[in-house]
Design a protein around this motif. Sequence first.
Motif, PDB file in Angstrom:
ATOM      1  N   TYR A  50      10.081   0.513  11.895  1.00  0.00           N
ATOM      2  CA  TYR A  50       9.644   1.493  12.885  1.00  0.00           C
ATOM      3  C   TYR A  50       8.153   1.770  12.751  1.00  0.00           C
ATOM      4  O   TYR A  50       7.624   1.819  11.649  1.00  0.00           O
ATOM      5  N   LEU A  51       7.495   1.960  13.897  1.00  0.00           N
ATOM      6  CA  LEU A  51       6.094   2.342  13.922  1.00  0.00           C
ATOM      7  C   LEU A  51       6.023   3.848  14.127  1.00  0.00           C
ATOM      8  O   LEU A  51       6.661   4.378  15.041  1.00  0.00           O
ATOM      9  N   PRO A  52       5.267   4.567  13.313  1.00  0.00           N
ATOM     10  CA  PRO A  52       5.196   6.027  13.470  1.00  0.00           C
ATOM     11  C   PRO A  52       4.420   6.413  14.729  1.00  0.00           C
ATOM     12  O   PRO A  52       3.421   5.786  15.068  1.00  0.00           O
ATOM     13  N   SER A  64       5.659  18.568  17.760  1.00  0.00           N
ATOM     14  CA  SER A  64       6.413  19.752  17.352  1.00  0.00           C
ATOM     15  C   SER A  64       6.370  19.959  15.840  1.00  0.00           C
ATOM     16  O   SER A  64       6.694  21.031  15.354  1.00  0.00           O
ATOM     17  N   ARG A  65       5.994  18.934  15.098  1.00  0.00           N
ATOM     18  CA  ARG A  65       5.890  18.991  13.635  1.00  0.00           C
ATOM     19  C   ARG A  65       7.217  19.354  12.954  1.00  0.00           C
ATOM     20  O   ARG A  65       7.240  19.896  11.875  1.00  0.00           O
ATOM     21  N   LEU A  66       8.332  19.040  13.607  1.00  0.00           N
ATOM     22  CA  LEU A  66       9.638  19.339  13.041  1.00  0.00           C
ATOM     23  C   LEU A  66      10.273  18.127  12.364  1.00  0.00           C
ATOM     24  O   LEU A  66      11.429  18.167  11.993  1.00  0.00           O
ATOM     25  N   GLY A  67       9.545  17.075  12.224  1.00  0.00           N
ATOM     26  CA  GLY A  67      10.071  15.861  11.608  1.00  0.00           C
ATOM     27  C   GLY A  67       9.165  14.692  11.915  1.00  0.00           C
ATOM     28  O   GLY A  67       8.052  14.862  12.398  1.00  0.00           O
ATOM     29  N   GLU A  68       9.658  13.501  11.656  1.00  0.00           N
ATOM     30  CA  GLU A  68       8.893  12.294  11.929  1.00  0.00           C
ATOM     31  C   GLU A  68       9.525  11.552  13.092  1.00  0.00           C
ATOM     32  O   GLU A  68      10.737  11.575  13.256  1.00  0.00           O
TER      33      GLU A  68
END
Length: 115
Positions: free
Chosen positions: A6-8, A13-17
């Motif tokens: 997976y490519l980030p 929302s900064r609630l996860g990746e």
Amino acid sequence: MNNALYLPINNYSRLGEMGISRACVSSIANRCVERAGAAIVRKKQAIKPLFSVERGARVSLSKEGVATISVDVSLPKSSPVADICTRIQKEIVSTLTEMLDALPVEVKVKVVKVY
């Protein structure tokens, strides 16, 4: 080159990746090549000794976080090679930017066949 599955991508929302699979980005790139008026050259890649898979665009992630998309294409004889290669690069970058917002992308186009 990092060959993670997976490519980030940015998650505001900064609630996860969040991420997108390399196979999905490869599929998008293959469609963009077809829309630009070229044909993708598929290469066989041995996965295990028992079978092989045909791959179109190849996607990898550099240490700097830039997605590198490598595409091998074949073009008709009468086509302007430089124009079509530029069109392929612009099509891939604009489509991925539309879909993913801010994934840094580098597109490498290689003409391997003229028919």
